[in-house]
Scaffold this motif. Structure first.
Motif, PDB file in Angstrom:
ATOM      1  N   LEU A 108     -26.612 -43.280  25.663  1.00  0.00           N
ATOM      2  CA  LEU A 108     -26.336 -42.374  24.554  1.00  0.00           C
ATOM      3  C   LEU A 108     -26.548 -43.021  23.188  1.00  0.00           C
ATOM      4  CD1 LEU A 108     -23.142 -40.633  25.969  1.00  0.00           C
ATOM      5  CD2 LEU A 108     -25.357 -39.556  25.568  1.00  0.00           C
ATOM      6  N   GLY A 109     -26.139 -44.270  23.033  1.00  0.00           N
ATOM      7  CA  GLY A 109     -26.251 -44.936  21.746  1.00  0.00           C
ATOM      8  C   GLY A 109     -24.932 -45.589  21.360  1.00  0.00           C
ATOM      9  N   PRO A 110     -24.878 -46.249  20.186  1.00  0.00           N
ATOM     10  CA  PRO A 110     -23.644 -46.915  19.762  1.00  0.00           C
ATOM     11  C   PRO A 110     -22.492 -45.949  19.521  1.00  0.00           C
ATOM     12  CG  PRO A 110     -25.537 -47.710  18.509  1.00  0.00           C
ATOM     13  CD  PRO A 110     -25.997 -46.512  19.262  1.00  0.00           C
ATOM     14  N   LYS A 111     -22.792 -44.812  18.884  1.00  0.00           N
ATOM     15  CA  LYS A 111     -21.745 -43.835  18.573  1.00  0.00           C
ATOM     16  C   LYS A 111     -22.416 -42.524  18.216  1.00  0.00           C
ATOM     17  CE  LYS A 111     -21.441 -44.635  13.579  1.00  0.00           C
ATOM     18  NZ  LYS A 111     -22.739 -45.367  13.478  1.00  0.00           N
ATOM     19  N   GLY A 112     -21.681 -41.437  18.357  1.00  0.00           N
ATOM     20  CA  GLY A 112     -22.231 -40.144  17.967  1.00  0.00           C
ATOM     21  C   GLY A 112     -21.616 -39.010  18.750  1.00  0.00           C
ATOM     22  N   ILE A 113     -22.241 -37.845  18.652  1.00  0.00           N
ATOM     23  CA  ILE A 113     -21.809 -36.642  19.359  1.00  0.00           C
ATOM     24  C   ILE A 113     -22.996 -36.114  20.137  1.00  0.00           C
ATOM     25  CG2 ILE A 113     -20.923 -34.287  19.153  1.00  0.00           C
ATOM     26  CD1 ILE A 113     -19.588 -35.123  16.533  1.00  0.00           C
ATOM     27  N   TYR A 114     -22.788 -35.863  21.411  1.00  0.00           N
ATOM     28  CA  TYR A 114     -23.841 -35.285  22.243  1.00  0.00           C
ATOM     29  C   TYR A 114     -23.508 -33.817  22.506  1.00  0.00           C
ATOM     30  CZ  TYR A 114     -26.870 -34.367  26.214  1.00  0.00           C
ATOM     31  OH  TYR A 114     -27.812 -33.828  27.052  1.00  0.00           O
TER      32      TYR A 114
END
Length: 531
Positions: A95-101
């Protein structure tokens, strides 16, 4: 309401033990599924990753779409080709380091990879207070988080609850994760790294009789796959996305609900700003990119937060679309911005069939930085306005499959047929046995498809956004075929662009007409005048 309910699996640290993981997942999915996805918290890779190789080569395939977090140790970083987020192989997505999916179903998943940094220096396996506050700013009262996944536990989670047997989050958890859970109030929160299973009683997120009733949060710490103590490492649950819940269902308080374990006194507060404070930038899902951090400004060496830079891929052969290439046909260019440009399509479906393309060599919309994406949207808005004046509506579509350079196709259709475009795409998809999903109207393709993911994507005049994750044997003329069908343009003889060639002189004359028509809407001309 039952039709909107999703079944999801969550596992703890995999640490390279993929055979045992997917054997169990396949069994559970067969007996109790179908499940829509598998979420992995903690470390996906470990000391021995030989079981990963068949998946990487394509010899094996994960039975469910699997979403994983980033490394908690620097030694594991080499297993992630792009630390900003990427598809590691089919059905396994970092998904990545941080965020909203945002899932196509409307489900919203917030994620935070790694462990809390012990100093102001951040690297590939850590997060900082600024990372958490940037996530907080993405949440509004209308955008509840259905699921929060973190590697680390929150420190204060056992307040007003029994202790977690075999693990002390106060000494090994993250106070910053406590703050994140306190601020975003997820409906579910999953964490790993502790190698114990702990399902806390649900806790409320409001002060009784003082604040309006809010959703409860359920915290679950999941043990590592195949752990020696045989603690539970796979968790299954059902959830209806918040956007499909009525108020009573969303705020329902179970009889065993406890007080919130977090308060303003036991979570860290915003420190005073310093000269080193800056926003974090990420390609995927993180919507807190600051416009002041211009890509054109050179950063100091090593000033990348410990994350690897994603370099534009080099073309494997001379590219027709790189504006600096000798192969580009400049007589087709209509308008040039700072990051992208507008050009006439060769062999277009209709005379005003255009392309939005990046100036440099980038493969898909998912590879664009925030400034380039913003400029693409400005071109789309300008084109929508121009064609609206001509009593037409625009279909934008992109195929990231067997292409080297991003091409956003711009096809105007008659106003009176624009309401039939969705049906035309769906009928064609059904005839090709293609699963074409409608994604949320407020999302964008860079939030759904990671760089390198083959996909087809379309934005329709009626507001729908369609997405298909391409696996193999996708019809290359799919977008053209849908629009050339009788209900829309009724020009089946122009499906293949190679059958629609015209001379350079004809293209030059047509491009001149398009430039003149687009001139009142061309924002790049206004910016040139300002300069």
């Amino acid at each position: 309401m039952a039709s909107k309910r999703e079944k999801i699996l969550v596992c703890g640290d995999v640490r390279g033990n993929l055979n045992q993981l997917y054997k169990r997942v396949s069994s559970v999915n067969q007996k109790s599924g179908p499940f829509s996805m598998l979420l992995c918290v903690g470390d996906f890779f470990g000391e021995d990753n030989t079981q990963w190789l068949p998946y990487k080569r394509g010899d094996a395939k994960a039975p469910l779409p699997t979403y994983i977090l980033g490394p908690s140790h620097p030694d594991l970083a080499p297993y992630y080709p792009d630390l900003k987020g990427c598809e590691l192989c089919e059905n396994i997505i970092y998904l990545g380091p941080k965020g909203i999916y945002p899932c196509s179903s409307g489900l919203k998943i917030m994620y935070l990879s790694g462990v809390e940094s012990s100093s102001r220096d951040k690297n590939c396996n850590t997060f900082s207070f600024e990372d958490v506050t940037s996530l907080e700013t993405q949440i509004t009262s209308k955008q509840a988080i259905d699921i929060l996944i973190t590697s680390q536990w929150p420190t204060s989670i056992c307040n007003f609850s029994k202790a977690a047997d075999g693990y002390d989050p106060e000494s090994s958890g993250s106070n910053i994760v406590s703050r994140l859970a306190f601020k975003v109030r997820p409906r579910y929160h999953f964490a790993g790294l502790a190698d114990v299973f702990f399902e806390r009683l649900p806790y409320r997120n409001h002060k009784v009789l003082i604040e309006p009733t809010r959703n409860v949060t359920r915290f679950i710490g999941v043990a590592g796959v195949g752990n020696e103590d045989q603690q539970r490492w796979l968790y299954a649950f059902n959830i209806t996305p918040m956007i499909h819940c009525d108020e009573a269902e969303f705020t329902k308080q179970p009889p065993d609900v406890t007080e919130c374990p977090y308060t303003k006194d036991n979570v860290p507060q915003q420190p005073k700003k310093s000269e080193t404070d800056r926003g974090s930038v990420q390609f995927f899902y993180d919507m807190n990119t600051k416009s002041g951090d211009k890509q054109g400004k050179r950063r100091k060496e090593g000033d990348d937060g410990g994350e690897r830079k994603r370099l534009p891929p080099k073309p494997t052969s001379p590219c027709w679309f790189c504006l600096s290439s000798a192969e580009v046909e400049k007589h087709l260019v209509v308008s040039v911005g700072e990051h992208v440009y507008l050009a006439l399509a060769k062999g277009g479906l209709v005379p005003f069939h255009l392309l939005i393309l990046p100036i440099t060599h980038l493969q898909s919309t998912s590879d664009l930085d925030s400034e380039a994406q913003e400029e693409v949207e400005r071109y789309k808005a300008a084109l929508n306005e121009m064609f609206r004046e001509r009593e037409q509506r625009v279909v934008f579509f992109e195929r990231n499959y067997r292409t080297q350079h991003l091409q956003v196709q711009v096809v105007p259709v008659p106003d009176q047929t624009s309401t039939h475009v969705l049906e035309a795409f769906m009928d064609l998809a059904e005839s090709h046995s293609i699963e074409l999903d409608e994604i949320p109207k407020m999302s964008n393709i860079s939030q759904i498809a990671q760089p390198g993911t083959p996909f087809f994507y379309a934005e329709l005049p009626t507001g729908e956004k369609l997405y298909h994750r391409i696996k193999k044997n996708f019809p290359l003329q799919f977008g053209r075929e849908a629009l050339a069908s009788p209900p829309i343009l009724n020009i089946p003889e122009r499906i293949d662009w190679r059958e629609c060639k015209s001379s350079q002189e004809e293209d030059t004359i047509l491009c001149g007409k398009i430039r003149k028509a687009f001139q009142p809407y061309d924002f790049t001309l206004d910016e040139d005048d300002d300069d």
